[in-house]
Design an enzyme around this catalytic site. Structure first.
Site, PDB file in Angstrom:
ATOM      1  N   LYS A 164       0.848  -1.204   0.000  1.00 32.03           N
ATOM      2  CA  LYS A 164       0.000   0.000   0.000  1.00 32.03           C
ATOM      3  C   LYS A 164       0.879   1.247   0.000  1.00 32.03           C
ATOM      4  CE  LYS A 164      -2.491   1.682   3.677  1.00 32.03           C
ATOM      5  NZ  LYS A 164      -2.443   3.151   3.747  1.00 32.03           N
ATOM      6  N   ASP A 207      -3.369   4.297  -2.133  1.00 32.77           N
ATOM      7  CA  ASP A 207      -4.345   4.755  -1.131  1.00 32.77           C
ATOM      8  C   ASP A 207      -4.379   6.289  -1.114  1.00 32.77           C
ATOM      9  OD1 ASP A 207      -5.956   5.013   1.117  1.00 32.77           O
ATOM     10  OD2 ASP A 207      -4.366   4.477   2.533  1.00 32.77           O
ATOM     11  N   LEU A 208      -5.060   6.880  -2.111  1.00 30.17           N
ATOM     12  CA  LEU A 208      -5.093   8.346  -2.209  1.00 30.17           C
ATOM     13  C   LEU A 208      -6.454   8.924  -1.815  1.00 30.17           C
ATOM     14  CD1 LEU A 208      -3.056   8.919  -5.512  1.00 30.17           C
ATOM     15  CD2 LEU A 208      -2.240   8.911  -3.150  1.00 30.17           C
ATOM     16  N   LYS A 209      -7.443   8.086  -1.582  1.00 28.66           N
ATOM     17  CA  LYS A 209      -8.765   8.508  -1.056  1.00 28.66           C
ATOM     18  C   LYS A 209      -9.316   9.741  -1.773  1.00 28.66           C
ATOM     19  CE  LYS A 209      -7.866   6.836   3.679  1.00 28.66           C
ATOM     20  NZ  LYS A 209      -6.436   6.517   3.673  1.00 28.66           N
ATOM     21  N   LEU A 210      -9.575   9.604  -3.071  1.00 25.75           N
ATOM     22  CA  LEU A 210     -10.060  10.760  -3.831  1.00 25.75           C
ATOM     23  C   LEU A 210     -11.457  11.195  -3.362  1.00 25.75           C
ATOM     24  CD1 LEU A 210      -7.743   9.606  -5.669  1.00 25.75           C
ATOM     25  CD2 LEU A 210      -8.997  10.590  -7.591  1.00 25.75           C
ATOM     26  N   HIS A 211     -11.665  12.505  -3.336  1.00 17.63           N
ATOM     27  CA  HIS A 211     -12.960  13.072  -2.929  1.00 17.63           C
ATOM     28  C   HIS A 211     -13.057  14.461  -3.556  1.00 17.63           C
ATOM     29  CE1 HIS A 211     -15.861  14.051   0.682  1.00 17.63           C
ATOM     30  NE2 HIS A 211     -16.426  14.208  -0.499  1.00 17.63           N
ATOM     31  N   ASP A 212     -13.792  14.568  -4.674  1.00 18.87           N
ATOM     32  CA  ASP A 212     -13.908  15.855  -5.353  1.00 18.87           C
ATOM     33  C   ASP A 212     -15.154  15.806  -6.229  1.00 18.87           C
ATOM     34  OD1 ASP A 212     -13.283  18.365  -6.643  1.00 18.87           O
ATOM     35  OD2 ASP A 212     -11.154  17.987  -6.227  1.00 18.87           O
ATOM     36  N   ILE A 213     -15.360  16.780  -7.090  1.00 14.91           N
ATOM     37  CA  ILE A 213     -16.537  16.724  -7.959  1.00 14.91           C
ATOM     38  C   ILE A 213     -16.351  15.567  -8.952  1.00 14.91           C
ATOM     39  CG2 ILE A 213     -17.119  19.166  -7.689  1.00 14.91           C
ATOM     40  CD1 ILE A 213     -15.890  19.639 -10.481  1.00 14.91           C
ATOM     41  N   PRO A 214     -17.471  14.991  -9.415  1.00 12.47           N
ATOM     42  CA  PRO A 214     -17.360  13.791 -10.264  1.00 12.47           C
ATOM     43  C   PRO A 214     -16.435  13.966 -11.462  1.00 12.47           C
ATOM     44  CG  PRO A 214     -19.620  14.097  -9.575  1.00 12.47           C
ATOM     45  CD  PRO A 214     -18.877  15.309  -9.089  1.00 12.47           C
ATOM     46  N   THR A 224     -13.779  15.852 -11.896  1.00 10.30           N
ATOM     47  CA  THR A 224     -12.368  15.848 -11.491  1.00 10.30           C
ATOM     48  C   THR A 224     -11.927  14.443 -11.089  1.00 10.30           C
ATOM     49  OG1 THR A 224     -12.580  18.119 -10.757  1.00 10.30           O
ATOM     50  CG2 THR A 224     -10.725  16.897  -9.863  1.00 10.30           C
ATOM     51  N   THR A 278     -11.745   5.674  10.563  1.00  9.67           N
ATOM     52  CA  THR A 278     -11.789   5.163  11.943  1.00  9.67           C
ATOM     53  C   THR A 278     -11.382   6.236  12.952  1.00  9.67           C
ATOM     54  OG1 THR A 278      -9.672   4.155  11.415  1.00  9.67           O
ATOM     55  CG2 THR A 278     -11.541   2.687  11.570  1.00  9.67           C
ATOM     56  N   ARG A 292      -3.088  -6.331  14.555  1.00 16.36           N
ATOM     57  CA  ARG A 292      -1.954  -6.491  15.482  1.00 16.36           C
ATOM     58  C   ARG A 292      -1.804  -7.957  15.852  1.00 16.36           C
ATOM     59  NH1 ARG A 292      -1.135  -2.397  13.660  1.00 16.36           N
ATOM     60  NH2 ARG A 292      -0.659  -0.382  14.592  1.00 16.36           N
ATOM     61  N   GLY A 349       0.666  -2.404   8.803  1.00 16.14           N
ATOM     62  CA  GLY A 349       1.780  -1.466   8.723  1.00 16.14           C
ATOM     63  C   GLY A 349       2.875  -1.808   9.705  1.00 16.14           C
ATOM     64  N   ARG A 350       2.885  -1.099  10.837  1.00 20.96           N
ATOM     65  CA  ARG A 350       3.980  -1.213  11.798  1.00 20.96           C
ATOM     66  C   ARG A 350       4.299  -2.623  12.311  1.00 20.96           C
ATOM     67  NH1 ARG A 350       1.474   3.774  14.878  1.00 20.96           N
ATOM     68  NH2 ARG A 350      -0.291   2.837  13.776  1.00 20.96           N
TER      69      ARG A 350
HETATM   70  O1  C5P Z   1       0.864   0.701  11.237  1.00 18.97           O
HETATM   71  P1  C5P Z   1      -0.555   0.265  11.119  1.00 18.97           P
HETATM   72  O2  C5P Z   1      -0.737  -1.236  10.975  1.00 18.97           O
HETATM   73  O3  C5P Z   1      -1.457   0.867  12.173  1.00 18.97           O
HETATM   74  O4  C5P Z   1      -1.000   0.902   9.706  1.00 18.97           O
HETATM   75  C1  C5P Z   1      -2.310   0.776   9.217  1.00 18.97           C
HETATM   76  C2  C5P Z   1      -2.398   1.433   7.871  1.00 18.97           C
HETATM   77  O5  C5P Z   1      -3.773   1.430   7.481  1.00 18.97           O
HETATM   78  C3  C5P Z   1      -1.944   2.884   7.824  1.00 18.97           C
HETATM   79  O6  C5P Z   1      -1.432   3.142   6.513  1.00 18.97           O
HETATM   80  C4  C5P Z   1      -3.234   3.647   8.056  1.00 18.97           C
HETATM   81  O7  C5P Z   1      -3.203   4.928   7.493  1.00 18.97           O
HETATM   82  C5  C5P Z   1      -4.237   2.769   7.320  1.00 18.97           C
HETATM   83  N1  C5P Z   1      -5.621   2.912   7.739  1.00 18.97           N
HETATM   84  C6  C5P Z   1      -6.041   2.683   9.034  1.00 18.97           C
HETATM   85  N2  C5P Z   1      -7.360   2.826   9.359  1.00 18.97           N
HETATM   86  C7  C5P Z   1      -8.253   3.188   8.423  1.00 18.97           C
HETATM   87  C8  C5P Z   1      -7.845   3.421   7.109  1.00 18.97           C
HETATM   88  C9  C5P Z   1      -6.502   3.261   6.802  1.00 18.97           C
HETATM   89  O8  C5P Z   1      -5.239   2.335   9.889  1.00 18.97           O
HETATM   90  N3  C5P Z   1      -9.524   3.277   8.739  1.00 18.97           N
END
Ligand code: C5P
Length: 235
Positions: free
Chosen positions: A33, A60-67, A69, A120, A182, A211-212
């Site tokens: 991602k 993961d750029l989460k676009l949100h604009d007028i249709p 665009t 979230t 996790r 991620g982490r």
């Molecule tokens: O490091 P971690 O596992 O928390 O990363 C989760 C990834 O998912 C991050 O890139 C975070 O921006 C993304 N994300 C999230 N919750 C969302 C949408 C995206 O944690 N509701």
């Protein structure tokens, strides 16, 4: 239906990202991602480079604009040979339909298109008091997911704990992409509603975004393999 583990490469630079991905040389190439930070810093070349190395990509750029665009921007992104991208469902069904149109290539194929329902980080209290949305957060998530399905999208990003609710409302084929993962023996960091890869599989997530727990692990390849083992029950 393909299920997979997606690694959130939340690094600030091209070099850090490629150094990280170098560790996976010679093993299974993870689904990656790429978020706003890296894309805005490095531009489309980083997407091409990671793709060239053989990784499937969720942009993961989460676009949100007028249709209009969103349609034109999605047309640009469809030329990047990505595998998945997303928009905010709050942009309306019309905007999401425009995203599908823009993303669809001349041969009729397109990357998976996923909607963000409520972030979230948005609490029910804030949603109701600041955004003046009177419904409950769960009703909003279900309605936005149904709108996404009606617009022809493939699924939504949601917490693993919401995946069953979304599947009930939109059908088993409608994809759930779930962050907030996790390992059972690890710290939650800043995530609140979390679950393990194994539990995400039981709940019915289609893709987990990790991620982490992988990027900050002493041995990221081993941590990734642990995700595969728990979530897909294979390495
Ligand atoms: O490091 P971690 O596992 O928390 O990363 C989760 C990834 O998912 C991050 O890139 C975070 O921006 C993304 N994300 C999230 N919750 C969302 C949408 C995206 O944690 N509701």
């Amino acid at each position: 239906m393909a299920k997979d583990v997606i690694i959130a490469c939340d690094f600030a630079s091209r070099q850090q990202t490629l150094d990280f991905l170098d560790r996976f040389e010679g093993s299974r190439k993870p689904f990656v991602k790429i978020g706003m930070e890296l894309f805005y810093a490095e531009g489309p070349d980083i997407v091409r480079e990671i793709k060239r190395r053989g990784h499937p990509i969720f942009l993961d750029l989460k676009l949100h604009d007028i249709p209009n665009t969103v349609r034109k921007s999605m047309k640009v992104l469809s030329g990047l040979d990505i595998d998945m991208c997303n928009v905010h469902a709050a942009g309306t069904i019309e905007m999401m339909r425009a995203a599908v149109e823009g993303l669809t290539r001349e041969d009729g194929t397109r990357p998976l298109l996923i909607a963000v329902t409520q972030l979230t980080s948005t609490s029910e209290e804030r949603m109701q008091q600041e955004l003046l949305i009177g419904a409950s957060i769960n009703d909003t998530i279900v309605k936005y997911a149904q709108n996404a399905r009606e617009a022809g999208l493939d699924g939504v990003v949601c917490s693993p704990l919401e995946a069953a609710m979304v599947k009930n409302a939109c059908g088993p084929e409608f994809l759930t992409i779930t962050p907030g993962i996790r390992f059972a023996d690890a710290a939650a960091d800043d995530q609140v509603r979390i679950t393990t890869p194994a539990r995400a599989r039981e709940i019915g997530s289609d893709y987990i975004v990790v991620g982490r727990p992988v990027t900050a692990a002493p041995d990221p390849v081993a941590a990734y393999r642990r995700c595969l083992l728990e979530f897909l029950q294979q390495e």
